[in-house]
Design a protein around this motif. Structure first.
Motif, PDB file in Angstrom:
ATOM      1  N   ALA A 185       0.806  -1.232   0.000  1.00  0.00           N
ATOM      2  CA  ALA A 185       0.000   0.000   0.000  1.00  0.00           C
ATOM      3  C   ALA A 185       0.832   1.271   0.000  1.00  0.00           C
ATOM      4  N   THR A 186       2.093   1.191   0.434  1.00  0.00           N
ATOM      5  CA  THR A 186       2.927   2.400   0.453  1.00  0.00           C
ATOM      6  C   THR A 186       3.816   2.491  -0.788  1.00  0.00           C
ATOM      7  N   GLY A 187       3.629   1.588  -1.741  1.00  0.00           N
ATOM      8  CA  GLY A 187       4.428   1.603  -2.965  1.00  0.00           C
ATOM      9  C   GLY A 187       3.845   2.543  -4.006  1.00  0.00           C
ATOM     10  N   ASP A 212       4.309   4.384   9.962  1.00  0.00           N
ATOM     11  CA  ASP A 212       4.656   5.807   9.899  1.00  0.00           C
ATOM     12  C   ASP A 212       4.737   6.270   8.446  1.00  0.00           C
ATOM     13  N   LYS A 213       5.310   5.413   7.601  1.00  0.00           N
ATOM     14  CA  LYS A 213       5.383   5.757   6.172  1.00  0.00           C
ATOM     15  C   LYS A 213       3.971   5.911   5.603  1.00  0.00           C
ATOM     16  N   ALA A 214       3.075   5.019   6.019  1.00  0.00           N
ATOM     17  CA  ALA A 214       1.683   5.086   5.534  1.00  0.00           C
ATOM     18  C   ALA A 214       1.026   6.387   5.984  1.00  0.00           C
ATOM     19  N   ALA A 245       0.356  -5.294  -4.744  1.00  0.00           N
ATOM     20  CA  ALA A 245       1.238  -4.533  -5.648  1.00  0.00           C
ATOM     21  C   ALA A 245       2.660  -4.567  -5.097  1.00  0.00           C
ATOM     22  N   MET A 246       3.429  -5.546  -5.539  1.00  0.00           N
ATOM     23  CA  MET A 246       4.809  -5.694  -5.057  1.00  0.00           C
ATOM     24  C   MET A 246       5.682  -6.255  -6.163  1.00  0.00           C
ATOM     25  N   GLY A 247       6.978  -6.271  -5.910  1.00  0.00           N
ATOM     26  CA  GLY A 247       7.902  -6.868  -6.866  1.00  0.00           C
ATOM     27  C   GLY A 247       7.676  -8.366  -7.016  1.00  0.00           C
ATOM     28  N   ILE A 291      12.736 -11.453 -17.132  1.00  0.00           N
ATOM     29  CA  ILE A 291      12.710 -12.199 -15.865  1.00  0.00           C
ATOM     30  C   ILE A 291      11.445 -11.846 -15.088  1.00  0.00           C
ATOM     31  N   ASN A 292      11.101 -10.559 -15.111  1.00  0.00           N
ATOM     32  CA  ASN A 292       9.892 -10.100 -14.427  1.00  0.00           C
ATOM     33  C   ASN A 292       8.651 -10.803 -14.988  1.00  0.00           C
ATOM     34  N   GLN A 293       8.606 -10.923 -16.314  1.00  0.00           N
ATOM     35  CA  GLN A 293       7.459 -11.559 -16.975  1.00  0.00           C
ATOM     36  C   GLN A 293       7.357 -13.037 -16.567  1.00  0.00           C
ATOM     37  N   ALA A 305       8.640 -14.364 -13.820  1.00  0.00           N
ATOM     38  CA  ALA A 305       8.337 -14.449 -12.382  1.00  0.00           C
ATOM     39  C   ALA A 305       6.849 -14.212 -12.134  1.00  0.00           C
ATOM     40  N   HIS A 306       6.275 -13.240 -12.831  1.00  0.00           N
ATOM     41  CA  HIS A 306       4.838 -12.996 -12.651  1.00  0.00           C
ATOM     42  C   HIS A 306       4.014 -14.186 -13.157  1.00  0.00           C
ATOM     43  N   HIS A 307       4.467 -14.786 -14.247  1.00  0.00           N
ATOM     44  CA  HIS A 307       3.765 -15.957 -14.764  1.00  0.00           C
ATOM     45  C   HIS A 307       3.783 -17.085 -13.724  1.00  0.00           C
ATOM     46  N   ILE A 365       5.791  -1.093 -19.363  1.00  0.00           N
ATOM     47  CA  ILE A 365       6.775  -0.376 -18.522  1.00  0.00           C
ATOM     48  C   ILE A 365       6.198   0.995 -18.149  1.00  0.00           C
ATOM     49  N   PHE A 366       6.421   1.375 -16.879  1.00  0.00           N
ATOM     50  CA  PHE A 366       5.878   2.653 -16.396  1.00  0.00           C
ATOM     51  C   PHE A 366       6.690   3.829 -16.968  1.00  0.00           C
ATOM     52  N   SER A 367       6.008   4.939 -17.240  1.00  0.00           N
ATOM     53  CA  SER A 367       6.700   6.182 -17.599  1.00  0.00           C
ATOM     54  C   SER A 367       7.717   6.538 -16.512  1.00  0.00           C
TER      55      SER A 367
HETATM   56  N1  NAP Z   1       8.312  -0.435 -13.012  1.00  0.00           N
HETATM   57  C1  NAP Z   1       7.705  -0.772 -14.137  1.00  0.00           C
HETATM   58  O1  NAP Z   1       7.956  -0.215 -15.221  1.00  0.00           O
HETATM   59  C2  NAP Z   1       6.658  -1.859 -14.096  1.00  0.00           C
HETATM   60  C3  NAP Z   1       5.914  -2.125 -15.250  1.00  0.00           C
HETATM   61  C4  NAP Z   1       4.931  -3.119 -15.212  1.00  0.00           C
HETATM   62  C5  NAP Z   1       4.742  -3.847 -14.040  1.00  0.00           C
HETATM   63  N2  NAP Z   1       5.487  -3.566 -12.944  1.00  0.00           N
HETATM   64  C6  NAP Z   1       5.289  -4.355 -11.729  1.00  0.00           C
HETATM   65  O2  NAP Z   1       4.973  -3.493 -10.665  1.00  0.00           O
HETATM   66  C7  NAP Z   1       5.385  -4.105  -9.441  1.00  0.00           C
HETATM   67  C8  NAP Z   1       6.047  -3.066  -8.574  1.00  0.00           C
HETATM   68  O3  NAP Z   1       5.075  -2.081  -8.296  1.00  0.00           O
HETATM   69  P1  NAP Z   1       5.479  -0.711  -7.633  1.00  0.00           P
HETATM   70  O4  NAP Z   1       6.421   0.020  -8.534  1.00  0.00           O
HETATM   71  O5  NAP Z   1       4.228  -0.045  -7.202  1.00  0.00           O
HETATM   72  O6  NAP Z   1       6.313  -1.242  -6.379  1.00  0.00           O
HETATM   73  P2  NAP Z   1       7.070  -0.422  -5.255  1.00  0.00           P
HETATM   74  O7  NAP Z   1       6.833   1.044  -5.391  1.00  0.00           O
HETATM   75  O8  NAP Z   1       8.476  -0.918  -5.253  1.00  0.00           O
HETATM   76  O9  NAP Z   1       6.323  -0.908  -3.938  1.00  0.00           O
HETATM   77  C9  NAP Z   1       6.564  -2.147  -3.375  1.00  0.00           C
HETATM   78  C10 NAP Z   1       5.762  -2.279  -2.109  1.00  0.00           C
HETATM   79  O10 NAP Z   1       6.119  -3.531  -1.488  1.00  0.00           O
HETATM   80  C11 NAP Z   1       6.469  -3.282  -0.130  1.00  0.00           C
HETATM   81  N3  NAP Z   1       7.523  -4.215   0.288  1.00  0.00           N
HETATM   82  C12 NAP Z   1       8.668  -4.492  -0.367  1.00  0.00           C
HETATM   83  N4  NAP Z   1       9.376  -5.398   0.322  1.00  0.00           N
HETATM   84  C13 NAP Z   1       8.671  -5.674   1.428  1.00  0.00           C
HETATM   85  C14 NAP Z   1       8.885  -6.510   2.547  1.00  0.00           C
HETATM   86  N5  NAP Z   1       9.990  -7.259   2.645  1.00  0.00           N
HETATM   87  N6  NAP Z   1       7.947  -6.563   3.521  1.00  0.00           N
HETATM   88  C15 NAP Z   1       6.838  -5.790   3.423  1.00  0.00           C
HETATM   89  N7  NAP Z   1       6.568  -4.966   2.393  1.00  0.00           N
HETATM   90  C16 NAP Z   1       7.488  -4.907   1.419  1.00  0.00           C
HETATM   91  C17 NAP Z   1       6.993  -1.866  -0.100  1.00  0.00           C
HETATM   92  O11 NAP Z   1       6.897  -1.399   1.217  1.00  0.00           O
HETATM   93  P3  NAP Z   1       7.629  -0.055   1.693  1.00  0.00           P
HETATM   94  O12 NAP Z   1       6.815   1.061   1.099  1.00  0.00           O
HETATM   95  O13 NAP Z   1       7.556  -0.146   3.174  1.00  0.00           O
HETATM   96  O14 NAP Z   1       9.027  -0.091   1.127  1.00  0.00           O
HETATM   97  C18 NAP Z   1       6.037  -1.184  -1.073  1.00  0.00           C
HETATM   98  O15 NAP Z   1       4.844  -0.863  -0.436  1.00  0.00           O
HETATM   99  C19 NAP Z   1       6.311  -5.251  -9.818  1.00  0.00           C
HETATM  100  O16 NAP Z   1       5.652  -6.476  -9.631  1.00  0.00           O
HETATM  101  C20 NAP Z   1       6.567  -5.022 -11.283  1.00  0.00           C
HETATM  102  O17 NAP Z   1       6.770  -6.226 -11.968  1.00  0.00           O
HETATM  103  C21 NAP Z   1       6.431  -2.580 -12.936  1.00  0.00           C
END
Ligand code: NAP
Length: 289
Positions: A8-10, A35-37, A73-75, A115-117, A119-121, A141-143
């Protein structure tokens, strides 16, 4: 209906939270850093911030009790990939959950060079094995990815990469979140996958032409070989796994995997996706230096 948001904080997750709250929905943000939230959201009506160890199935089960829908929404690799599996499994066993919607990526498949593709699969396969009711948002890919090059661009008016050709229709992450909110709030859209792109496919050099026009100054794409690119990433402190992922992203672009657009965003929201120029204009200061 209360929606739980994991991540939620990403970048995307925080926009999902804002989008849901703006529609009067109630949200439970499961976070490691309350706190970040609070810094991100303040204390708005409708938001509950719940400190949760996301790798602990018991804590997750408690947090999901009574929740109807979850957005993740995470990596996709490393610890974040594992947390996604734990969260999906917890949701599959939570009787109240009717839908898990997950942020994935365009071209998520076993055969992608990315690799991302892959991993998501693999996460999709896991979700399918649990039988959880499930949908994904699969953006290009995000802007905002261009911000990773902002420091180099400020210093040298170059951006170094591998893919001097091969096009991608970059999408604004706020559009990604808007599509996610639409899916979350409409059960008729559940249990499906949404391939999202921005409006125009372009190469990195073409994207830099738009940035040059915004800045009134030329920013050039500098082609590196694999070794130079990897050394540059590692030298800048990028973790090895992420560096590998970013290299594979360039190879997938060069192979033409991303060279298409979809109408999905417009179909989901009734509005066109934001052009890259809008993002570059809003973030001009970060590139200009
Ligand atoms: N970037 C691109 O161009 C792109 C394009 C298409 C798809 N995507 C996909 O988008 C996803 C990433 O989204 P995003 O950019 O919104 O991610 P992000 O900003 O990196 O946010 C990741 C979130 O996961 C939390 N997190 C990470 N590690 C954690 C842990 N160990 N424990 C608890 N929480 C944790 C983070 O918490 P904190 O806030 O506390 O750090 C944050 O809230 C990926 O799956 C990627 O494949 C990305």
């Amino acid at each position: 209906m209360t929606t739980a948001v994991i991540g939620a904080t990403g970048r995307v997750g925080s926009e999902i939270v804002r989008g849901l709250l703006a529609r009067g929905e109630t949200v439970t943000a499961l976070v490691r850093d309350p706190d970040k939230a609070r810094r991100a959201f303040g204390e708005p009506e409708g938001l509950r911030v719940r400190s949760t160890r996301l790798d602990d199935p018991r804590e997750l089960a408690e947090a999901l009790d009574g929740i109807r829908a979850v957005f993740i929404a995470m990596g996709s690799i490393g610890t974040e990939g594992v947390i996604q599996l734990v969260a999906i499994n917890a949701a599959a066993h939570a009787p109240s959950i009717e839908q898990v919607t997950r942020l994935s990526v365009l071209n998520a498949s076993a055969g992608s060079l990315g690799i991302n593709q892959r991993a998501h699969h693999s996460i999709d396969d896991f979700a399918s094995s649990t039988g959880v009711p499930y949908s994904t948002i699969r953006p290009a890919i995000f802007s905002a990815s261009m911000l990773a090059g902002a420091r180099e661009m400020r210093i040298s008016r170059t951006w170094t990469g591998l893919a001097d050709r091969g096009r991608t229709a970059l999408i604004d992450h706020r559009d990604v979140a808007e599509a996610g909110v639409r899916v979350l709030l409409d059960p008729a859209l559940w249990n499906a996958h949404y391939d999202l792109t921005g409006p125009v496919a372009m190469s990195w050099p073409e994207a830099l032409e738009l940035l040059s026009a915004e800045l009134g100054e030329q920013v050039r794409f500098k082609v590196a070989n694999d070794r130079q690119f990897l050394d540059g990433l590692i030298g800048a402190g990028v973790p090895a796994g992420t560096a590998e992922l970013l290299m594979a992203r360039e190879w997938a672009i060069l192979a033409g995997e991303n060279d298409y657009t979809t109408e999905t965003f417009q179909q989901l929201t009734g509005t066109p996706a934001r052009p890259l120029q809008e993002f570059l204009h809003e973030h001009r200061a970060q590139f200009a230096g």
